[in-house]
Write a protein that holds these residues in place. Structure first.
Motif, mmCIF file in Angstrom:
data_model
loop_
_atom_site.group_PDB
_atom_site.id
_atom_site.type_symbol
_atom_site.label_atom_id
_atom_site.label_comp_id
_atom_site.label_asym_id
_atom_site.label_seq_id
_atom_site.Cartn_x
_atom_site.Cartn_y
_atom_site.Cartn_z
ATOM 1 N N ILE A 2 0.860 -1.185 0.000
ATOM 2 C CA ILE A 2 0.000 0.000 0.000
ATOM 3 C C ILE A 2 0.897 1.236 0.000
ATOM 4 O O ILE A 2 1.718 1.415 0.909
ATOM 5 C CB ILE A 2 -0.930 0.034 1.239
ATOM 6 N N ILE A 3 0.767 2.073 -1.004
ATOM 7 C CA ILE A 3 1.583 3.292 -1.115
ATOM 8 C C ILE A 3 0.698 4.498 -0.822
ATOM 9 O O ILE A 3 -0.330 4.698 -1.475
ATOM 10 C CB ILE A 3 2.221 3.400 -2.511
ATOM 11 N N LYS A 4 1.087 5.291 0.158
ATOM 12 C CA LYS A 4 0.286 6.429 0.583
ATOM 13 C C LYS A 4 1.132 7.703 0.631
ATOM 14 O O LYS A 4 2.330 7.681 0.920
ATOM 15 C CB LYS A 4 -0.314 6.173 1.970
ATOM 16 N N LYS A 5 0.455 8.824 0.409
ATOM 17 C CA LYS A 5 1.101 10.134 0.401
ATOM 18 C C LYS A 5 1.142 10.727 1.805
ATOM 19 O O LYS A 5 0.196 10.582 2.583
ATOM 20 C CB LYS A 5 0.325 11.083 -0.521
ATOM 21 N N ILE A 6 2.256 11.386 2.124
ATOM 22 C CA ILE A 6 2.350 12.194 3.331
ATOM 23 C C ILE A 6 2.860 13.574 2.943
ATOM 24 O O ILE A 6 3.449 13.758 1.875
ATOM 25 C CB ILE A 6 3.284 11.568 4.403
ATOM 26 N N PHE A 7 2.634 14.572 3.805
ATOM 27 C CA PHE A 7 3.087 15.931 3.556
ATOM 28 C C PHE A 7 4.135 16.325 4.590
ATOM 29 O O PHE A 7 3.995 16.023 5.782
ATOM 30 C CB PHE A 7 1.919 16.927 3.629
ATOM 31 N N ILE A 8 5.177 17.026 4.130
ATOM 32 C CA ILE A 8 6.247 17.490 5.011
ATOM 33 C C ILE A 8 6.475 18.978 4.794
ATOM 34 O O ILE A 8 6.619 19.430 3.655
ATOM 35 C CB ILE A 8 7.557 16.723 4.765
ATOM 36 N N THR A 9 6.484 19.755 5.884
ATOM 37 C CA THR A 9 6.836 21.171 5.823
ATOM 38 C C THR A 9 8.233 21.372 6.403
ATOM 39 O O THR A 9 8.755 20.520 7.119
ATOM 40 C CB THR A 9 5.848 22.046 6.616
ATOM 41 N N LYS A 10 8.802 22.522 6.097
ATOM 42 C CA LYS A 10 10.117 22.890 6.629
ATOM 43 C C LYS A 10 10.028 24.340 7.115
ATOM 44 O O LYS A 10 9.951 25.263 6.322
ATOM 45 C CB LYS A 10 11.196 22.744 5.566
ATOM 46 N N VAL A 11 10.000 24.515 8.439
ATOM 47 C CA VAL A 11 9.830 25.837 9.034
ATOM 48 C C VAL A 11 11.182 26.385 9.471
ATOM 49 O O VAL A 11 12.015 25.669 10.023
ATOM 50 C CB VAL A 11 8.868 25.763 10.240
ATOM 51 N N SER A 12 11.389 27.682 9.224
ATOM 52 C CA SER A 12 12.603 28.368 9.666
ATOM 53 C C SER A 12 12.212 29.728 10.219
ATOM 54 O O SER A 12 11.072 30.171 10.076
ATOM 55 C CB SER A 12 13.592 28.520 8.502
ATOM 56 N N PHE A 13 13.171 30.400 10.856
ATOM 57 C CA PHE A 13 12.912 31.701 11.454
ATOM 58 C C PHE A 13 13.990 32.693 11.041
ATOM 59 O O PHE A 13 15.183 32.393 11.077
ATOM 60 C CB PHE A 13 12.879 31.594 12.979
ATOM 61 N N ASP A 14 13.566 33.892 10.600
ATOM 62 C CA ASP A 14 14.478 34.972 10.229
ATOM 63 C C ASP A 14 14.466 36.009 11.347
ATOM 64 O O ASP A 14 13.480 36.737 11.512
ATOM 65 C CB ASP A 14 14.035 35.600 8.902
ATOM 66 N N SER A 15 15.556 36.078 12.108
ATOM 67 C CA SER A 15 15.603 36.976 13.262
ATOM 68 C C SER A 15 15.689 38.439 12.856
ATOM 69 O O SER A 15 15.358 39.326 13.654
ATOM 70 C CB SER A 15 16.794 36.621 14.158
ATOM 71 N N THR A 16 16.098 38.718 11.626
ATOM 72 C CA THR A 16 16.191 40.124 11.196
ATOM 73 C C THR A 16 14.819 40.742 10.977
ATOM 74 O O THR A 16 14.659 41.955 11.100
ATOM 75 C CB THR A 16 17.013 40.247 9.903
ATOM 76 N N SER A 17 13.828 39.905 10.653
ATOM 77 C CA SER A 17 12.475 40.419 10.410
ATOM 78 C C SER A 17 11.444 39.838 11.364
ATOM 79 O O SER A 17 10.262 40.126 11.236
ATOM 80 C CB SER A 17 12.053 40.111 8.961
ATOM 81 N N ASP A 18 11.902 39.007 12.327
ATOM 82 C CA ASP A 18 10.984 38.333 13.257
ATOM 83 C C ASP A 18 9.889 37.584 12.524
ATOM 84 O O ASP A 18 8.717 37.631 12.898
ATOM 85 C CB ASP A 18 10.365 39.335 14.233
ATOM 86 N N THR A 19 10.279 36.869 11.467
ATOM 87 C CA THR A 19 9.308 36.203 10.610
ATOM 88 C C THR A 19 9.616 34.709 10.521
ATOM 89 O O THR A 19 10.772 34.312 10.358
ATOM 90 C CB THR A 19 9.326 36.804 9.194
ATOM 91 N N VAL B 113 4.930 34.104 8.246
ATOM 92 C CA VAL B 113 4.054 34.476 9.350
ATOM 93 C C VAL B 113 4.839 35.368 10.308
ATOM 94 O O VAL B 113 5.937 35.005 10.737
ATOM 95 C CB VAL B 113 3.524 33.239 10.120
ATOM 96 N N ARG B 114 4.257 36.506 10.645
ATOM 97 C CA ARG B 114 4.870 37.415 11.613
ATOM 98 C C ARG B 114 3.813 37.803 12.636
ATOM 99 O O ARG B 114 2.765 38.355 12.291
ATOM 100 C CB ARG B 114 5.417 38.657 10.920
ATOM 101 N N TYR B 115 4.081 37.498 13.906
ATOM 102 C CA TYR B 115 3.147 37.830 14.975
ATOM 103 C C TYR B 115 3.418 39.251 15.452
ATOM 104 O O TYR B 115 4.495 39.556 15.957
ATOM 105 C CB TYR B 115 3.294 36.840 16.138
ATOM 106 N N ARG B 116 2.436 40.113 15.312
ATOM 107 C CA ARG B 116 2.587 41.497 15.744
ATOM 108 C C ARG B 116 2.077 41.727 17.151
ATOM 109 O O ARG B 116 2.527 42.618 17.865
ATOM 110 C CB ARG B 116 1.826 42.428 14.776
ATOM 111 N N GLU B 117 1.099 40.921 17.560
ATOM 112 C CA GLU B 117 0.499 41.091 18.875
ATOM 113 C C GLU B 117 -0.116 39.770 19.295
ATOM 114 O O GLU B 117 -0.756 39.088 18.494
ATOM 115 C CB GLU B 117 -0.586 42.181 18.816
ATOM 116 N N VAL B 118 0.115 39.394 20.562
ATOM 117 C CA VAL B 118 -0.431 38.134 21.057
ATOM 118 C C VAL B 118 -0.966 38.333 22.463
ATOM 119 O O VAL B 118 -0.544 39.221 23.191
ATOM 120 C CB VAL B 118 0.650 37.016 21.085
ATOM 121 N N THR B 119 -1.934 37.488 22.844
ATOM 122 C CA THR B 119 -2.272 37.370 24.257
ATOM 123 C C THR B 119 -1.215 36.479 24.875
ATOM 124 O O THR B 119 -0.596 35.661 24.194
ATOM 125 C CB THR B 119 -3.645 36.715 24.472
#
Length: 508
Positions: free
Chosen positions: A111-128, A140-146
């Motif tokens: 049985i051959i099935k598909k999976i999804f993979i993401t690759k997340v990184s962070f840029d400290s110069t833009s907080d993104t 994604v850039r968080y400007r305000e959070v609780t």
């Protein structure tokens, strides 16, 4: 061939917290994860003596720890959940395939099935934060959070610097970081997004009104939810190991409204996972299951002839009208502004914009759930600890079989030690009847387990999108959302402990 199918897409669960990832998507920064799949008997007869293993993966960066699972009996129409340890830290972002083998003396099925993979990184110069997908990059850039910062769960001396550094997050998330054995008590650090910026850079730029969806399946908001999950699990690790304090969303831009209260303030992997899952369900609800806000922005903007869309962006301001509670239809108002940037054949850039105020609600619902477990277990009498759960959807209809991913977590009152095991509804071993809506699991305590344990039974829905659906249809089905309500995020202040489903005294 053996009549075995995998009806639902295989999914990822976090190795430390045990929680399924948003929509079951794998993330490279987590390194080691669990690969889970439901194997269903599609014949009219029972199957016996089954051996199940992973044959191979389509990318060399997907490294599965070899294990062969043995299933003595699988009744007709029943499903069994199996899992494997997998390291995807060296895999590329994208859609990949895993080949499973099921065999017994009568035959063999691949049985051959598909999976999804993401690759997340962070840029400290833009907080993104950036997440790579085959169709482009999401920012994604968080400007305000609780943020909850009044009560801390770790009894450590506070650091002089009360901010968690995002630069350290992904290093701490790696499970080469000796936390994979679950011996650490993770300290939840909670936030809900209030004001954020998201961007989409398609690769390559596209013509016409609509881009391909990420992975040609989920909405953009699922990838945003993965980032929120990562931040909070990483923050719990940093909090537990370094005693650091609150999160800084962007430089000098954290908002901490008074009276915000997060259940789950106790220190444990379970609390950390549920706190992260709360941020996920809040974000998923805000951006709507039916049609993602990025897609609505594309609906409302019309590029000119010959123009290519080179980027899209959106700003969002969220207002939570209700407490954030799993399994309930809490409401979120989102004031959002979308912008599309295009370039024509002469290199002239043009922007198109659309704004709206939308009220959305959580649609991942339970009307109720029931947990049955003994109050006392005596291992010296060879007694097994057996847990049963029933989970009713919004129409009071029982979830059954492979419709849920159900984990039981046990936390020792004094030591904080955590044990977890899976509950299934397949008529196998201790589960008496297949697909009757009673999910059952067991654990055998030993003499070292004496004392009182809190019981948490956490149920998550599963992405059941059919492989023949169009991307637009499949994107409306999202899995990995917690349904059971051991945790609530309220805005009225007060003390909010994580609420167990019961407790058990182990007598040795």
């Amino acid at each position: 061939m053996i009549p075995i199918k995998i009806n639902n897409r295989p999914f990822a669960s976090d190795l430390i917290t045990g929680i399924m990832m948003p929509d079951g998507i794998f993330e490279t920064s987590l390194g080691k994860m669990k690969l889970n799949a439901h194997f269903s008997n599609s014949s009219t007869n029972s199957l016996s003596g089954l051996s199940i293993y992973v044959e191979s993966a389509s990318h060399p960066g997907i490294v599965v720890t070899p294990v062969t699972h043995h299933v003595s009996l699988l009744e007709s129409g029943a499903s069994v959940l199996q899992n494997w340890d997998v390291d995807i830290s060296a895999a590329s972002a994208g859609s990949h395939y895993v080949s499973f083998i099921v065999e017994n003396t009568s035959g063999r099925q691949r049985i051959i099935k598909k999976i999804f993979i993401t690759k997340v990184s962070f840029d400290s110069t833009s907080d993104t934060f950036f997440a790579e997908t085959p169709e482009g990059k999401i920012a994604v850039r968080y400007r305000e959070v609780t943020e909850v910062n009044k009560t801390r769960c770790c009894k450590k001396e506070r650091s002089k610097n009360n901010d968690l550094s995002y630069d350290d997050f992904f290093e701490n998330l790696s499970y080469t970081f000796s936390l994979g054995n679950k011996t650490y008590e993770l300290c939840p650090v909670f936030f809900l997004p209030l004001n954020l910026e998201t961007g989409w850079t398609p690769s390559p730029p596209y013509s016409g009104q609509y881009s391909d969806l990420p992975f040609n399946d989920p909405w953009w908001k699922v990838v945003i939810a993965i980032i929120a999950f990562l931040i909070l699990v990483a923050a719990a690790i940093v909090e537990a190991t370094s005693g650091s304090g609150s999160i800084t969303a962007t430089a000098g831009c954290t908002t901490t409204p008074s009276g915000v209260c997060a259940s789950g303030s106790g220190s444990s992997p379970v609390a950390a996972g549920l706190v992260a899952a709360a941020a996920v369900v809040a974000g998923i609800a805000a951006y709507s299951d039916e049609r993602d806000l990025h897609r609505i922005g594309q609906d409302k903007t019309f590029p000119g002839p010959g123009e290519l869309t080179i980027s899209e962006s959106m700003t969002s301001k969220l207002k939570y009208l209700d407490s954030i509670e799993f399994g309930t239809p809490f409401k979120v108002i989102i004031d959002w502004h979308y912008e599309r940037l295009t370039r024509d054949p002469n290199g002239v850039e043009k922007s198109y914009a659309y704004s709206e105020v939308t009220e959305n609600k959580n649609v991942h619902l339970l009307s109720k759930y029931e947990i049955e477990a003994p109050d006392i277990v005596r291992p010296y009498k060879k007694e097994y600890f057996i847990v049963k759960g029933k989970f009713y959807d919004e129409n009071e209809k029982l979830f059954k079989g492979e419709q849920l991913f159900v984990n039981c977590f046990l936390i020792h009152n004094k030591t904080g030690r955590t044990i977890d095991f899976i509950l299934q509804d397949n008529g196998s071993k201790i589960d008496k009847l297949k697909n009757d809506g009673t999910y059952t699991g067991s654990y055998f305590f030993n003499k070292e387990d004496e004392g009182r344990w809190k019981i948490y039974v956490v149920a998550q829905d599963v992405n059941h999108a059919d492989e023949n659906m169009t991307p637009e249809e499949a994107a409306q089905i999202i899995g990995g959302i917690v349904l059971t309500n051991q945790l609530a995020i309220s805005f009225s202040g007060g003390s909010c402990p994580l609420v167990p489903d019961g407790d058990v005294q182990v007598v040795v």
